[in-house]
Write an enzyme that holds these catalytic residues in place. Structure first.
Site, short mmCIF file in Angstrom:
data_model
loop_
_atom_site.label_atom_id
_atom_site.label_comp_id
_atom_site.label_asym_id
_atom_site.label_seq_id
_atom_site.Cartn_x
_atom_site.Cartn_y
_atom_site.Cartn_z
N HIS A 1 -10.65 2.00 2.39
CA HIS A 1 -9.55 2.15 3.86
C HIS A 1 -10.45 2.56 4.77
O HIS A 1 -11.82 3.04 5.53
CB HIS A 1 -9.43 4.19 4.07
CG HIS A 1 -8.12 4.56 4.50
ND1 HIS A 1 -8.30 5.83 5.14
CD2 HIS A 1 -7.48 3.99 4.97
CE1 HIS A 1 -6.75 5.92 6.11
NE2 HIS A 1 -6.40 4.29 6.35
N GLU B 1 0.58 -1.23 0.10
CA GLU B 1 0.26 -0.17 0.10
C GLU B 1 0.75 1.15 0.27
O GLU B 1 2.23 1.32 0.50
CB GLU B 1 -0.55 0.40 1.68
CG GLU B 1 -1.85 1.49 1.57
CD GLU B 1 -2.79 1.10 2.59
OE1 GLU B 1 -3.05 0.21 3.04
OE2 GLU B 1 -3.07 2.12 3.52
N GLU C 1 -5.72 6.41 0.02
CA GLU C 1 -6.70 6.85 1.42
C GLU C 1 -7.00 8.54 1.70
O GLU C 1 -7.52 8.56 2.21
CB GLU C 1 -5.31 6.00 2.47
CG GLU C 1 -4.70 6.63 2.95
CD GLU C 1 -3.50 5.58 3.72
OE1 GLU C 1 -3.91 4.41 3.93
OE2 GLU C 1 -3.75 6.32 4.72
O1 EZ4 Z 1 -2.19 6.36 8.93
O2 EZ4 Z 1 -6.02 6.81 9.59
O3 EZ4 Z 1 -3.82 2.15 5.83
N1 EZ4 Z 1 -3.76 2.64 7.25
C1 EZ4 Z 1 -3.44 3.61 7.01
C2 EZ4 Z 1 -4.00 4.54 8.68
C3 EZ4 Z 1 -3.68 6.01 8.52
C4 EZ4 Z 1 -4.41 7.18 9.09
C5 EZ4 Z 1 -4.57 8.36 8.87
O4 EZ4 Z 1 -5.22 9.10 9.80
O5 EZ4 Z 1 -2.38 4.03 6.46
O6 EZ4 Z 1 -3.51 4.18 9.45
CO CO Z 2 -2.64 3.11 4.93
#
Ligand code: EZ4
Ligand code: CO
Length: 410
Positions: free
Chosen positions: A320, A244, A270
């Site tokens: 997300h 990711e 995200e």
């Molecule tokens: O850093 O939700 O994949 N998940 C992430 C999260 C983000 C937070 C930011 O608010 O990358 O942990």
């Molecule tokens: Co992330």
């Protein structure tokens, strides 16, 4: 015809801050939308309270698409996380109202269920390999069939994705990056040390847990396209479900270089907020999974369009779902995920008990699968007295510096 009579912005902090929009119709039907942007909460609250609520009063709550276009085109200033989270909150609240009015769960209005439940992944992490193995076993015991793997990097202190040392399963559940305080904490970073270490972690995990379990990893925007391609290649022997945010994908064309170098499946989005952020990534098939949240991408109406566009290119969803997406935002993602053909996987971190005492949910978690439930609308109730007892307090995501002090992507 019922009209929108009242629009309230509810702010609460049951272990973390959430901003929720509540829309009430002249028939007394209420709808909820999530407007939480981690670390910038009050900006969305003001956008909604000062600029959106007054112009919604008197409108037809059934006209979801018209209201979406009214707020998007009507603002004149397009896109951006604050605007699109505000539009998302209105959109989701109107879907909630439409479902309650029809007496059906929102997924039914989106075309009905495509599957019996949604495969979800949780967040395992550890400061070292034994802690990581324990964390993976805990997740398996919780029923998770797919697991994200993050670890500390030798030589570095606290890094993204690793639960703070000494935290218990209850308080840790799961990694929550925002820290209460008046300014962000600072972390240190070394991309080369990370890239040397990570393949050894996946080798150890595959050795211990075998080939079957889907394993995921988040690179959190820290690599260049060449570095991302190299890391992807070095992970190929371990069959990683997705890598990711391998680069900060503002430069979508940069992903062409990553694709040249590796067949590692990629997930991005995200921090995106419209379909335009995905245009090159989707049409050139430079990603495999859309990481958007309903909350941050203009709501169910807009994310459904992104997923329909992505479906033409065999790109799937991986919405997300960290704890900074409220239970309202999570429920919206589950209704959408259940109804689209190109569902891939859903991120799922359980909210704290305090959060769930404010937001009463009806979604279910069984055998590693999530389901939004059968209640009309989204199926989430907001207990305002409980919410009001937790006051907003500032909290920020950390910032990242290279070891020589240079600001880096966090
Ligand atoms: O850093 O939700 O994949 N998940 C992430 C999260 C983000 C937070 C930011 O608010 O990358 O942990
Ligand atoms: Co992330």
């Amino acid at each position: 015809m019922a009209t929108i009579e009242k629009v309230d912005v509810l702010i609460t902090n049951p272990t973390r801050n959430f901003v929720t929009l509540k829309v009430t119709t002249s028939d007394g039907v209420t709808g909820l939308g999530d407007a939480t942007v981690n670390g910038r909460e009050l900006a969305v609250a003001s956008y909604l309270r000062d600029h959106v609520a007054p112009i919604l009063i008197g409108r037809d709550p059934e006209q979801i698409e018209d209201t979406w276009q009214y707020l998007y085109r009507g603002a004149y200033w397009r896109r951006g996380p604050i605007t699109m989270a505000a539009i998302a909150a209105v959109d989701v609240a109107l879907w909630d109202i439409k479902g309650k009015t029809a007496g059906k769960p929102v997924y039914q209005l989106l075309g009905g269920a495509m599957r019996s439940g949604l495969l979800a992944y949780g967040h395992a992490s550890g400061a070292d390999i034994p802690q990581l193995f324990d964390s993976i076993r805990e997740h398996q015991a919780e029923g998770y069939r797919a697991i994200r793997v993050q670890t500390a990097v030798p030589g570095l202190g606290q890094v993204y994705g690793v639960a703070a040392a000494g935290s218990t399963a209850q308080s840790r559940y799961d990694y929550e990056p925002a820290r209460p305080g008046l300014r962000p904490t600072e972390e240190g970073w070394d991309t080369r040390a990370y890239m040397r270490h990570l393949p050894t972690v996946f080798e150890a995990v595959r050795g211990e847990f075998g080939p079957e379990i889907p394993l995921l990893h988040d690179g959190h925007h820290r690599m260049t396209p060449n570095q991302a391609g190299q890391l992807g290649r070095s992970l190929e022997p371990y069959d990683v479900f997705w890598l990711e945010d391998c680069t900060p994908a503002e430069n979508q064309e940069g992903l062409r270089r990553v694709r040249e170098l590796t067949s590692q499946p990629l997930a991005i989005g995200e921090i995106f907020n419209t379909v335009w952020d995905y245009q090159t990534l989707i049409t050139e098939q430079l990603i495999d999974y859309v990481r958007s949240a309903v909350t941050h991408t203009g709501g169910i109406t807009h994310l459904k369009k992104i997923m329909d566009f992505a479906s033409i290119y065999q790109i799937k969803s991986g919405f997300h779902g960290p704890t900074d997406i409220s239970p309202v935002g999570q429920a919206a993602a589950l209704h959408l995920g259940l109804a689209i053909h190109n569902f891939g996987i859903q991120e799922y971190m359980r909210h704290s008990d305090e959060t769930l005492s404010v937001f009463e949910t009806s979604y279910t978690w069984k055998d590693g699968l999530l389901h939004p439930g059968e209640n009309p609308g989204l199926g989430v109730e907001y207990h305002e007295d409980a919410g009001a007892s937790y006051e907003y307090s500032p909290a920020y995501l950390p910032v990242n510096r290279l070891l020589d002090g240079t600001m880096h992507d966090w």
